[in-house]
Design an enzyme around this catalytic site. Structure first.
Site, PDB file in Angstrom:
ATOM      1  N   GLY A  39     -49.919 -45.057  63.455  1.00 11.36           N
ATOM      2  CA  GLY A  39     -49.976 -46.326  62.730  1.00 11.36           C
ATOM      3  C   GLY A  39     -50.914 -46.220  61.547  1.00 11.36           C
ATOM      4  CB  SER A  40     -52.568 -48.831  59.551  1.00 12.24           C
ATOM      5  OG  SER A  40     -53.486 -49.435  60.437  1.00 12.24           O
ATOM      6  CG  ASN A  41     -55.439 -43.823  57.344  1.00 12.59           C
ATOM      7  OD1 ASN A  41     -54.243 -43.613  57.345  1.00 12.59           O
ATOM      8  ND2 ASN A  41     -56.346 -42.879  57.173  1.00 12.59           N
ATOM      9  N   GLY A  89     -56.311 -46.905  63.209  1.00  9.56           N
ATOM     10  CA  GLY A  89     -56.583 -45.599  63.810  1.00  9.56           C
ATOM     11  C   GLY A  89     -58.074 -45.319  63.886  1.00  9.56           C
ATOM     12  CD  GLU A 139     -48.217 -39.339  61.856  1.00 14.67           C
ATOM     13  OE1 GLU A 139     -48.707 -39.450  60.701  1.00 14.67           O
ATOM     14  OE2 GLU A 139     -47.151 -39.852  62.197  1.00 14.67           O
ATOM     15  CB  CYS A 178     -46.006 -41.185  58.250  1.00 14.89           C
ATOM     16  SG  CYS A 178     -45.965 -42.260  59.627  1.00 14.89           S
ATOM     17  CD  GLU A 183     -49.605 -44.844  54.460  1.00 13.54           C
ATOM     18  OE1 GLU A 183     -50.376 -45.432  55.222  1.00 13.54           O
ATOM     19  OE2 GLU A 183     -48.796 -43.971  54.824  1.00 13.54           O
TER      20      GLU A 183
HETATM   21  C1  UN1 Z   1     -42.830 -41.308  60.510  1.00 12.31           C
HETATM   22  O1  UN1 Z   1     -42.631 -41.701  59.381  1.00 12.31           O
HETATM   23  O2  UN1 Z   1     -43.767 -41.751  61.206  1.00 12.31           O
HETATM   24  O3  UN1 Z   1     -39.895 -36.431  58.881  1.00 12.31           O
HETATM   25  C2  UN1 Z   1     -41.975 -40.309  61.197  1.00 12.31           C
HETATM   26  C3  UN1 Z   1     -39.460 -37.577  58.952  1.00 12.31           C
HETATM   27  C4  UN1 Z   1     -38.981 -38.105  60.279  1.00 12.31           C
HETATM   28  C5  UN1 Z   1     -40.087 -38.708  61.057  1.00 12.31           C
HETATM   29  C6  UN1 Z   1     -40.987 -39.642  60.302  1.00 12.31           C
HETATM   30  N1  UN1 Z   1     -38.382 -37.032  61.044  1.00 12.31           N
HETATM   31  O4  UN1 Z   1     -39.408 -38.297  57.975  1.00 12.31           O
END
Ligand code: UN1
Length: 499
Positions: A227-229, A232, A249, A283, A384
């Site tokens: 999720g978000s920084n 996190g 992550e 992400c 971001e």
């Molecule tokens: C995410 O954005 O948290 O590589 C996951 C990708 C995807 C997964 C993204 N397989 O964009």
């Protein structure tokens, strides 16, 4: 069909103890998708209790048997791919082909982790002493707490839940409040696949109080959070105080570097897909293009032209290229960055505004936005945004481009377009990132390799696939078996020969 859904605790579908509920809506249309429990600390405590009680039996269930349940679950997800994909588009917004990809990623992870049930490799190494074995096995942690985001509401939970289960952990899962119904459907599949009661428990609700209660519960041995920084970091601090393992992550500020010798058409395709796929809400989405001077003008023109022609709309329609953002706050945030960019002196090429024409007014839409002449220190280039906003920056050389790429506080995904193999290898050596693509965009990881990033993107763990995910969900136990029948002292009696 009833739109009322329940928590899943100890193999039973139950309401929140308070009786409270909240609603989930389609971000494209405002349609009500479901009414779900608004869980609090009491519900979390009940779920953790169930998971703790189920742990002893589950950890002793042979891993190949645990894996069979995963295999069945993956088969069920595959069989219901279309149905789950459509629900995913309705609850989260991404266009249907991408929603089907999200579901497919869970099938892939289920199959991959089912295979792990017959591996879960440990270590067997020589002992320095005779008649002695030295080995190490993986132990599960116990109850693990899983907190997942809304942007990959099926794939990302599968990255955590499948490995956690195959390793022998029991789970309490708190999914994002924007996509609770998908989480419930995911759990139903695992229930149908034969998961015993208490092994996976689901509590829907908000970060505070539900997520926080999960982090704070001393019976929970690990928090795995995507999720978000901002959140996190809060979780990391709390876990540090509690001496709890945490796998994070978090955000990204991913860049595509395009060098003068690149194939411009190929690069443009990769940039449009990576910046505006999932409305920029990955992400791994590209939010920076770093380009060398010889190709800058051509590339910027092409990107702007393509971005201006992307069709916004309901993700279920085949005519839609880009779906909505997840909610009102997300659109407001992206627009705030458009204003910041203009204020910083970046040149707006296209977009920069809410999209409210016709049907779009019912949902949370934002025009694909491209800024040119962005410089590395601008907020637009550092922070971001998590939406359809792309910044073009100029670099003088490959080294300059890599330096600009590495100058942000994130290091998740990066990409380089070049036809020069030497430059490609230089980039592979020097780009500070968790994931790197050569001649492909920044999105599209596969489950066989680790997923995660450097610097502010995480805390060094890797989930999403590959053998390293097992490190998150297991503890090493080193075992020495001495069958010499006498005292043998390591580091001291090493000159004894076998007689
Ligand atoms: C995410 O954005 O948290 O590589 C996951 C990708 C995807 C997964 C993204 N397989 O964009």
């Amino acid at each position: 069909m009833s739109l009322h859904y329940l928590n899943y605790i100890d193999g039973e579908w139950v309401p929140a103890t308070s009786g409270k509920t909240f609603e989930s809506f389609n971000p494209a249309t405002g349609e009500l998708i479901g009414v779900v429990p608004e869980s609090d600390a009491q519900d979390v405590a009940n779920a953790v209790g169930a998971a703790a009680r189920a742990f002893e039996k589950w950890r002793k269930t042979p891993a190949p048997h645990r894996a069979e349940i995963l295999h069945t679950a993956a088969d069920l997800i595959r069989a219901r791919k279309q149905q789950l994909g459509e629900l995913l588009t309705r609850e989260m917004g991404k266009v249907l082909p991408e929603a089907l990809g999200d579901v497919q990623e869970a099938v892939d992870m289920g199959m991959y982790m089912a295979g792990e049930g017959r591996r879960l490799n440990g270590l067997l190494v020589p002992s320095e002493l005779p008649n002695k074995w030295a080995m190490a096995v993986r132990d599960p942690l116990g109850v693990v707490g899983i907190i997942t985001p809304w942007n990959f509401p099926i794939a990302v939970p599968s990255w955590k839940i499948f490995p956690a289960l195959v390793c022998g952990n029991t789970i309490v899962w708190k999914p994002a409040e924007d996509t609770p119904v998908l989480a419930i459907e995911f759990v139903k599949i695992l229930e149908e696949a034969g998961l015993p009661p208490g092994v996976l428990n689901l509590v829907t609700g908000y970060g505070v109080p539900a997520g926080e209660a999960l982090v704070q519960d001393p019976r929970v041995k690990l928090i795995s959070f995507t999720g978000s920084n901002e959140i996190g970091k809060l979780i990391a601090v709390q876990c540090a105080q509690l001496g709890k393992r945490v796998s994070l992550e978090l955000g990204g500020k991913n860049a595509i570097i395009v060098l003068d010798d690149a194939d411009v058409d190929l690069a443009t395709d990769g940039i449009i897909w990576s910046a505006f796929g999932t409305s920029g809400q990955r992400c791994t989405a590209t939010s920076r293009v770093i380009v060398t001077p010889g190709i800058h003008t051509t590339l910027a023109e092409r990107i702007a032209n393509r971005a201006a022609h992307l069709r916004l709309g309901n993700g279920l329609l085949p005519t839609t290229d880009v779906g909505p953002l997840i909610n009102k706050n997300a659109v407001t945030k992206v627009h705030a960055y458009s204003e910041i960019g203009k204020g910083e002196g970046a040149q707006l090429l296209v977009g920069g505004d809410y999209a409210t024409e016709g049907e779009l007014a019912r949902g949370h839409f934002y025009k694909p936005t491209v800024f040119d002449n962005v410089t590395p220190k601008m907020r637009l280039a550092q922070e971001e945004i998590f939406g359809p906003s792309l910044s073009i920056l100029r670099a003088n050389s490959i080294d300059d481009a890599i330096q600009i790429n590495n100058s942000v506080n994130f290091g998740l995904s990066a990409s380089v377009y070049t036809s020069n193999v030497n430059q490609a290898f230089e980039a592979m050596r020097d780009i500070a990132t968790g994931i790197l693509y050569i001649n492909a965009g920044t999105i599209g990881s596969e489950v066989q390799l680790p997923f995660g990033g450097t610097r502010g993107t995480g805390n060094g763990h890797r989930e999403g696939g590959g053998p390293p995910v097992l490190e998150v969900f297991t503890e090493w136990k080193s075992i020495y078996v001495d069958y010499s029948g006498r005292l043998q002292r390591a580091q001291i009696d090493t000159d004894i020969l076998v007689s």
